[in-house]
Scaffold this motif. Sequence first.
Motif: not given
Length: 767
Positions: A425-437
């Motif tokens: 890819d021409k550009e990367f990023s970190y995508s973080t998926i988080g969850a909590f109660d």
Amino acid sequence: MYVIHMIAKTTGILLLAGAVIGILACLGAVALTGWGSGADCPSLLSPVTGGFAGSGTDMGNIPEFSTEERAQQFLITHTDAGQGSSVSSPAPQQTTTVSSGPGVVRTWSFDVDTSTFKPDEYLVKASAVLQDATGTALFNVLERPADRSSAAGSGTGGSSGTSPATGSGYFITIDPIGDRYVGDRFTITGTTNIPDDSDILVEVYTSSFAPTQKSQSGEFSGATGTVKTSSWSTAPVPTATPAPVTAVPTSADGHRYSTTNVQIREVDEADIVKTNGTYIYAVTGDTLRIIDAYPAEHAKIVATLKFSANPGSLYLYGNRLVVLTQESDTREFWQCEKARCADASWWRPRTTILVYDVTDPSRPTLVRQVAADGSLSDSRMIDSYLYFVTTSSADSSSSGSSFPRILDYAKGSLTPNVYHFDTNDKEFSYSTIGAFDVTGKSAVKAKSFLIGSAGTVYVSPTHLYIGIASPADDSGAMQTQVYAFTIDQGKIAYAADGTVNGELLSQYSLDENNGTLRLATTGIEGAGKYKGYFCTVYALDSNMQEIGSLKKLAPGDHISAARFIGSRLYLAERQATDSLLAIDLSDPKNMSVLGRLKLPGYAAYLHPYDDNFLIGVGREVNNGGVRIALFNVTNVSAPEITDTIELGGRGSDSEVLRDPKAFLFDKENNILVLPVHLVGQSGTVAYKKYQPPESAGIWGGAYVFTVTPAQGFHVKGTVEHYDGSSGSASPVKRSLYIDNTLYTISSDMIVMSDLNNGLSLVNSLEL
């Protein structure tokens, strides 16, 4: 406790010792090179647990980075399509848990006497003397009213914020302080994970204090001192015991009230205003206000919280109020590498989630705090589980490949496992998926993916989808990569990914129905003066593979609004022709256009009235006034406009054109509220038209309608917030009702009007 990825050469050699010859060959390749599938190698290390979903079966065969160095190597070889060869994916690596000092949370306190303070806004800065950790907070010291004795103030305002040093693992937090009066004596408290008996320098001074560059002296009002961490406390932040959580959404007194306009009924969305039918929680600027709103005649602000970060949106679940904030995490000059302080990589966005117990709304109590690297892309709440998506930068430089981290003040500093796909890819990023109660203190579950900046997020009750648009070629054509994840009570697992041509407009461009993802995109073809738009509708199966499509609809147009309703899709298009399309999706493999309607302008938002009628909000042709329309799709092959109204002329505006949450419609109570900023006058049109008074020129507030298929729109009344003679013009951003009172909310005020008495003024509050 840290989660540290530690598959290195030396570790590999130790593990290989004593292994059988077959395992020697397989593990040697993984440990010494870090590459290869590793599918046939037995797992000798157990995955870490304790909150983050590990690299188990829920992630399938997606490769996981073992170290940040591996990620940096991947970025070097995979950035810019066509440059560098595509190598095989690294094998998913297991992680080990390493005990470290910053694992026990301790408390600290600092006594303050404001007798010598002047009224002002004050900054609290708590810094570890020997470690890289700093916490900051703001509070106000007010002039003491004549009828208030000198005592420790309870305070309702204030804020808390932290600035943990990047990569250090240490943190310092400051509990909310609240507004104080001159002469108050109180204790500032907080928590930290720096070692026992360590020193913390606490500085309290006015935010306006500015020492001169030459002498470093100036008008100082405040206090300073050094305190030590308490050795006896290992309790997480905060120490208060959470109160029982009540059901949602109900009013304790049984009041009818409206809720946030969301896309999916079972999935709540963050907003700047929430209510439980008695109290209103509203964010404006850097301030959260809690209003005792019902009955309106006695409405008053009962609590004010100011934040050093930007509190962008809220959730309300029972007696839990969730505040989502964003700020930048910058490093002090002594933390910079040589000659690197000016580098953009030394600025990092951070998302902080604050959970308050509002059992007593006049005294909100912070009971949970989670800070995540990256800017907030979007969030949702399903029952008591909050799901959030953040985006962090990633590049091939040594400072740009750091894994995103999450600081959970209940559990410590943690690093989610990072996964990737073997693509260039021409550009990367970190995508973080988080969850909590939000009702408890169970650990945050999270995963990070090196994919790209999460642009469009759509969430169903069972899946979370991320759409990432990127150039398909040099002509300007776009394609969208769609990633699907299953979600269940905070658990997150990768499901599939696929690619479609074109670009998504918003979350309303996607819809999940019976295991099929339907989406609508706008594509570009040609170049220069031959460049043109076209629309495409796709149906993807659970593996994100195309099972049907309608391609190149309405050449020359792009999508201005989309709404999936059951087996139909309604698309509003603009550019060459402003039109409304009705599309049959009952058979995903054989979708078809059922009907088309030419519009007097374009629609920016579509809202279902029932199965046969649709409400549209947009603009008059040539960017004229704000227009609402009622569409009759009973005969779907020949849609009709039942009624339409234009509000204002060129330059008029409505928050609904940008944010559907500003739209209030309740069919059962027959009420539609449209916030508007109107500019008059414009030419005569063949439809009903409403203008601000000629003497005013501009008018801001809300129009309130009833709407029925038989009679169309009927103006029930208006609520004025300002006109041309007002000193300020702050547009209405939200509206809600509690029983028979309508609350219209701008950044400056809340106006309360009687729905049963011609929208007559009941009360107003300045914010």
